[in-house]
Design an enzyme around this catalytic site. Structure first.
Site, mmCIF file in Angstrom:
data_model
loop_
_atom_site.group_PDB
_atom_site.id
_atom_site.type_symbol
_atom_site.label_atom_id
_atom_site.label_comp_id
_atom_site.label_asym_id
_atom_site.label_seq_id
_atom_site.Cartn_x
_atom_site.Cartn_y
_atom_site.Cartn_z
ATOM 1 N N ASN A 38 0.805 -1.218 0.000
ATOM 2 C CA ASN A 38 0.000 0.000 0.000
ATOM 3 C C ASN A 38 0.844 1.278 0.000
ATOM 4 O OD1 ASN A 38 -2.504 1.199 -0.056
ATOM 5 N ND2 ASN A 38 -3.061 0.678 2.051
ATOM 6 N N HIS A 123 -14.650 -5.110 10.002
ATOM 7 C CA HIS A 123 -14.537 -3.807 10.665
ATOM 8 C C HIS A 123 -15.912 -3.182 10.854
ATOM 9 C CE1 HIS A 123 -10.248 -3.128 8.798
ATOM 10 N NE2 HIS A 123 -10.361 -4.273 9.444
ATOM 11 N N ARG A 148 -14.047 -5.765 14.628
ATOM 12 C CA ARG A 148 -13.108 -4.736 15.083
ATOM 13 C C ARG A 148 -13.843 -3.413 15.130
ATOM 14 N NH1 ARG A 148 -8.132 -1.953 11.808
ATOM 15 N NH2 ARG A 148 -9.839 -0.595 11.218
ATOM 16 N N TYR A 160 -7.576 7.198 12.734
ATOM 17 C CA TYR A 160 -7.335 5.957 12.010
ATOM 18 C C TYR A 160 -8.567 5.039 12.072
ATOM 19 C CZ TYR A 160 -6.432 1.243 10.988
ATOM 20 O OH TYR A 160 -6.594 -0.005 10.443
ATOM 21 N N ASP A 211 -7.960 -1.678 17.267
ATOM 22 C CA ASP A 211 -6.634 -1.440 16.683
ATOM 23 C C ASP A 211 -6.135 -0.059 17.102
ATOM 24 O OD1 ASP A 211 -4.374 -1.307 15.085
ATOM 25 O OD2 ASP A 211 -5.375 -2.021 13.270
ATOM 26 N N HIS A 213 -3.185 1.009 16.293
ATOM 27 C CA HIS A 213 -2.404 1.423 15.120
ATOM 28 C C HIS A 213 -1.104 2.139 15.463
ATOM 29 C CE1 HIS A 213 -2.203 2.142 10.712
ATOM 30 N NE2 HIS A 213 -2.907 1.037 10.719
ATOM 31 N N GLU A 237 -4.764 -4.395 19.198
ATOM 32 C CA GLU A 237 -3.789 -4.546 18.113
ATOM 33 C C GLU A 237 -2.803 -3.379 18.054
ATOM 34 O OE1 GLU A 237 -5.755 -5.534 14.515
ATOM 35 O OE2 GLU A 237 -4.182 -4.711 13.229
ATOM 36 N N GLU A 263 1.413 -6.628 11.461
ATOM 37 C CA GLU A 263 1.025 -6.449 10.052
ATOM 38 C C GLU A 263 2.127 -5.776 9.248
ATOM 39 O OE1 GLU A 263 -2.542 -4.204 10.922
ATOM 40 O OE2 GLU A 263 -1.688 -2.397 10.062
ATOM 41 N N ARG A 284 0.120 -11.050 13.208
ATOM 42 C CA ARG A 284 -0.774 -10.407 12.250
ATOM 43 C C ARG A 284 -0.233 -10.315 10.827
ATOM 44 N NH1 ARG A 284 -4.618 -7.204 11.867
ATOM 45 N NH2 ARG A 284 -5.161 -9.135 10.859
ATOM 46 N N HIS A 313 -3.341 -10.551 8.439
ATOM 47 C CA HIS A 313 -3.831 -9.226 8.039
ATOM 48 C C HIS A 313 -4.723 -9.383 6.810
ATOM 49 C CE1 HIS A 313 -2.489 -4.840 7.026
ATOM 50 N NE2 HIS A 313 -3.471 -4.833 7.900
ATOM 51 N N ASP A 317 -6.172 -3.746 1.093
ATOM 52 C CA ASP A 317 -4.932 -3.749 0.302
ATOM 53 C C ASP A 317 -4.273 -5.124 0.238
ATOM 54 O OD1 ASP A 317 -4.732 -2.119 2.970
ATOM 55 O OD2 ASP A 317 -2.754 -3.039 2.830
ATOM 56 N N GLU A 340 -8.736 -11.662 9.272
ATOM 57 C CA GLU A 340 -9.349 -10.349 9.036
ATOM 58 C C GLU A 340 -9.965 -10.334 7.637
ATOM 59 O OE1 GLU A 340 -8.240 -5.605 9.415
ATOM 60 O OE2 GLU A 340 -6.628 -7.003 8.954
ATOM 61 N N TRP A 403 1.563 6.971 12.139
ATOM 62 C CA TRP A 403 0.181 6.938 11.651
ATOM 63 C C TRP A 403 -0.451 5.607 11.982
ATOM 64 C CZ3 TRP A 403 -2.276 3.810 7.952
ATOM 65 C CH2 TRP A 403 -3.631 4.153 7.740
HETATM 66 O O1 EZ4 Z 1 -3.655 0.329 8.204
HETATM 67 O O2 EZ4 Z 1 -3.845 -2.081 5.622
HETATM 68 O O3 EZ4 Z 1 -5.571 -4.002 10.741
HETATM 69 N N1 EZ4 Z 1 -5.589 -3.369 9.720
HETATM 70 C C1 EZ4 Z 1 -4.916 -2.243 9.505
HETATM 71 C C2 EZ4 Z 1 -4.979 -1.689 8.092
HETATM 72 C C3 EZ4 Z 1 -3.700 -0.962 7.681
HETATM 73 C C4 EZ4 Z 1 -3.634 -0.845 6.186
HETATM 74 C C5 EZ4 Z 1 -2.277 -0.318 5.744
HETATM 75 O O4 EZ4 Z 1 -2.079 -0.558 4.393
HETATM 76 O O5 EZ4 Z 1 -4.303 -1.734 10.401
HETATM 77 O O6 EZ4 Z 1 -6.076 -0.817 7.978
HETATM 78 CO CO CO Z 2 -4.023 -3.180 12.029
#
Ligand code: EZ4
Ligand code: CO
Length: 403
Positions: A38, A123, A148, A160, A211, A213, A237, A263, A284, A313, A317, A340, A403
């Site tokens: 991605n 999600h 999630r 996010y 998550d 993130h 996560e 991931e 993941r 994961h 993407d 997922e 991020w």
């Molecule tokens: O941010 O796949 O658990 N899933 C995630 C995703 C990632 C994206 C990054 O390319 O955290 O949403």
């Molecule tokens: Co994630």
């Protein structure tokens, strides 16, 4: 001997960018792999086109493991997401070919099914907590037993995993990343409130996931884990960036919330400490980003020794090709926990035809020979690559954060 006669890269953007690798053999068998990374799609496309495809021509298509070793150990400059995604694409394409050659779905070649179907989670997101609860209801109505949950944060415009408008896709089209303002303290005040509301609304049986993130310091992660303990999460996560894996020990001392990480990791060596010190509960990594079926299988085997489970994961993407590959591995791997399943843009259905299917909260790879996902190259050509990037986050003072 069935030798590789061509290795072609197909870049397409049916709703989002995907990179696929097509390997053709002297017997006319075609195998597909997913090379999507991605926001860095063209780097992997070039790695494959310029540095891998020429080395594949003339090789025995049956020698999957030898090809993996050749591309990994045979490259002095190894590891890293670009390299490992490229190797993963080759690996999955060769498993696809082997399955087609044997007339068997890949899960049969991996030892056969150890379960009837694969538990999946999807999600649910809502900017307001009430919208999140509605989203949870929608996903439960589709049969999901694991969800999630992500919500907005008061005082922030972007968070996010959620948008004010509804549908969520992490990458934004354009020639540069969007920049978002992030405030961890505001998130830490709100996330336990939103997740408690989700649990209260959903009842005790729904598996709830969240998550973070990569955004927390170790002590913030420990505090969030403790605050979420009454919510009974299936997992929390990516609490920290986890490049410094020592810090997970500190988090573990303070909370029993199950942790899922990995991931963005691509090799078994990046997971080694996390697994052997039992610093995480779920791995993941994606088939596409961690060296394909051959390598993710090894990571799962190491994890099994330490009672850590595999939970690949599966965002938008991870293309339908890699999703298929993950499902073959999941069906044949004893310590696989959950997959997922975010889904893909509707247009992706015009390019990718897949034998895998979703029903009643579960996924199954299907019984087509190989991976069971075909790429329609004519359809792919109708959707040319569009520059797209994951966002960049800045704190309120303007400094860049994770991020
Ligand atoms: O941010 O796949 O658990 N899933 C995630 C995703 C990632 C994206 C990054 O390319 O955290 O949403
Ligand atoms: Co994630």
């Amino acid at each position: 001997m069935d030798t590789i006669t061509a290795a072609d890269v197909v870049v397409t953007s049916p709703g989002r960018n995907y990179v696929s690798l097509k390997i053709t053999t002297s017997d006319g068998v075609v195998g597909w792999g997913d090379a999507t990374l991605n926001g860095r799609e063209l780097a992997v496309a070039s790695y494959l086109r310029d540095h891998v495809a020429p080395l594949l021509i003339g090789r025995d298509a049956a020698r999957i493991e030898d090809t993996w070793q050749y591309l990994y150990r045979g490259a002095y400059w190894r590891r890293g997401p670009v390299t490992m995604t490229a190797i993963g694409a080759v690996d999955v394409a060769l498993w696809d070919i082997k399955g087609k050659t044997c007339g068997q779905p890949v899960y049969q070649l991996l030892g056969g099914a150890v379960r009837d179907r694969i538990l999946s989670y999807t999600h649910a997101s809502g900017w307001e907590v009430s919208q999140l609860l509605d989203a949870i209801d929608e996903k439960r109505a589709l049969g999901f037993r694991a969800i999630r949950a992500q919500s907005g944060v008061p005082g922030l415009d972007t968070v996010y995993g959620v948008t004010k408008s509804g549908s969520y896709e992490p990458a934004g089209r354009g020639t540069a990343p969007d920049e978002e303002v992030w405030d961890t303290e505001a998130y830490l005040r709100h996330a336990p409130v939103a997740m408690a509301a989700a649990r209260e609304h959903a009842g005790p049986e729904l598996k709830l996931l969240h998550d973070a993130h990569h955004r927390l310091t170790p002590i913030q992660a420990a505090r969030l884990g403790k605050a979420l303990e009454p919510v009974d999460l299936y997992w929390l996560e990516d609490v920290t960036p986890a490049e410094n894996q020592e810090v997970l020990r500190r988090i573990r001392q303070h909370t029993t919330v199950p942790l899922a990480i990995g991931e963005v990791f691509s090799t078994i060596w990046e997971f080694q400490q996390l697994i052997t010190e039992q610093l995480i509960d779920f791995v993941r990594a994606a088939v596409s980003h961690a060296g394909g079926i051959s390598h993710l299988r090894r990571i799962a085997a190491l994890a099994e020794v330490w009672q850590v489970r595999l939970a690949p994961h599966g965002p938008s993407d991870v293309s339908p090709v890699a999703m298929g590959a993950a499902l073959h591995l999941g069906l044949a791997t004893p310590n696989h926990a959950i997959q997922e399943y975010m889904g893909h843009p509707e247009l992706a259905g015009e390019v990718f035809r897949h034998a895998w299917s979703y029903a009643d909260g579960h996924l199954h790879p299907g019984d087509a020979p190989g991976i069971g996902v075909e790429v329609d190259e004519a359809a792919a050509a109708r959707f040319p690559y569009q520059p797209a990037y994951l966002p960049v986050a800045r704190r309120r003072d303007g400094s860049v954060t994770d991020w």
